[in-house]
Design a protein around this motif. Structure first.
Motif, short mmCIF file in Angstrom:
data_model
loop_
_atom_site.label_atom_id
_atom_site.label_comp_id
_atom_site.label_asym_id
_atom_site.label_seq_id
_atom_site.Cartn_x
_atom_site.Cartn_y
_atom_site.Cartn_z
N SER A 1 0.81 -1.22 0.00
CA SER A 1 0.00 0.00 0.00
C SER A 1 0.84 1.27 0.00
N VAL A 2 2.14 1.11 0.24
CA VAL A 2 3.03 2.27 0.32
C VAL A 2 3.56 2.58 -1.08
N THR A 3 3.24 3.75 -1.59
CA THR A 3 3.69 4.11 -2.93
C THR A 3 5.00 4.89 -2.90
N GLU A 4 5.29 5.51 -1.77
CA GLU A 4 6.58 6.16 -1.54
C GLU A 4 6.84 6.02 -0.05
N GLY A 5 8.02 6.36 0.38
CA GLY A 5 8.37 6.17 1.79
C GLY A 5 7.34 6.75 2.73
N GLY A 6 7.56 6.54 4.00
CA GLY A 6 6.65 7.07 5.00
C GLY A 6 7.10 6.68 6.39
N VAL A 7 6.40 7.22 7.37
CA VAL A 7 6.69 6.94 8.77
C VAL A 7 5.45 6.30 9.38
N ILE A 8 5.65 5.10 9.94
CA ILE A 8 4.54 4.36 10.55
C ILE A 8 4.90 4.08 12.00
N PHE A 9 4.06 4.56 12.91
CA PHE A 9 4.22 4.28 14.33
C PHE A 9 3.44 3.02 14.65
N LEU A 10 4.10 2.09 15.36
CA LEU A 10 3.49 0.83 15.79
C LEU A 10 3.35 0.86 17.30
N ARG A 11 2.12 0.87 17.78
CA ARG A 11 1.86 0.96 19.21
C ARG A 11 1.18 -0.32 19.70
N GLY A 12 1.51 -0.70 20.92
CA GLY A 12 0.90 -1.88 21.53
C GLY A 12 1.80 -2.41 22.62
N ASP A 13 1.21 -3.15 23.53
CA ASP A 13 1.97 -3.72 24.63
C ASP A 13 2.97 -4.76 24.13
N LEU A 14 3.84 -5.20 25.02
CA LEU A 14 4.78 -6.27 24.70
C LEU A 14 4.01 -7.49 24.23
N GLY A 15 4.52 -8.13 23.18
CA GLY A 15 3.93 -9.36 22.70
C GLY A 15 2.72 -9.20 21.80
N MET A 16 2.40 -7.99 21.40
CA MET A 16 1.22 -7.77 20.57
C MET A 16 1.45 -8.06 19.09
N GLY A 17 2.72 -8.14 18.65
CA GLY A 17 3.00 -8.48 17.26
C GLY A 17 3.58 -7.36 16.43
#
Length: 159
Positions: free
Chosen positions: A21-37
């Motif tokens: 889905s990414v057509t050019e670079g970007g910044v993605i923040f991944l949030r979630g507790d430990l072990g969420m994937g």
């Protein structure tokens, strides 16, 4: 956009769809507790970008760079970061180019130093699977979500 994923395999497949889905670079923040994937999702993104080698969690190195056929991908894990200013010593600003895709686990640890994300993904437990809430922050992030919405229905598991 909300997505419910049944298992680890679905998380990796979703990551590959996200990469597409990414057509050019970007910044993605991944949030979630430990072990969420978060790392599993990142591994799926890297596979989707064409990376065939191993993918390790950058918990101790803070960042792992990957030169993929789709362009540079930088996987950050800021869990062990004690002060956001440490990112300046890493030369953090050099990673955020128009071509680079930056996946950042534990972005709160870099508050005040990290750029704003294009897309935020919150990962939580949902039965035996995971629920992902995707929140676009920029037009680039919205384009990622729009591109994803047509390709991810087959990944959903039972609620």
């Amino acid at each position: 956009m909300k997505q419910v994923l049944a298992d680890e395999q679905a998380m990796a497949a979703f990551g590959a769809a996200l990469a597409a889905s990414v057509t050019e670079g970007g910044v993605i923040f991944l949030r979630g507790d430990l072990g969420m994937g978060k790392t599993t999702l990142s591994r799926g993104v890297l596979r989707g970008c064409g990376h065939t080698g191993s993918v390790k969690s950058p918990t101790y190195t803070l960042v792992e760079p990957y030169d993929t056929p789709s362009g540079p991908v930088f996987h950050f894990d800021l869990y062990r970061l004690s002060d956001p200013e440490e990112l300046e010593y890493l030369g953090i600003r050099d990673y955020f180019t128009e071509q680079a895709l930056c996946l950042i686990e534990w972005p709160d640890k870099g508050d005040g130093v990290l750029p704003s994300p294009d897309l935020e993904i919150q990962i939580e437990l949902s039965g035996t699977g995971r629920s992902l809430l995707l929140t676009p922050v920029t037009q680039k992030g919205q384009a990622m979500v729009d591109n994803l919405s047509n390709t991810t229905t087959e990944l959903a598991g039972d609620d």
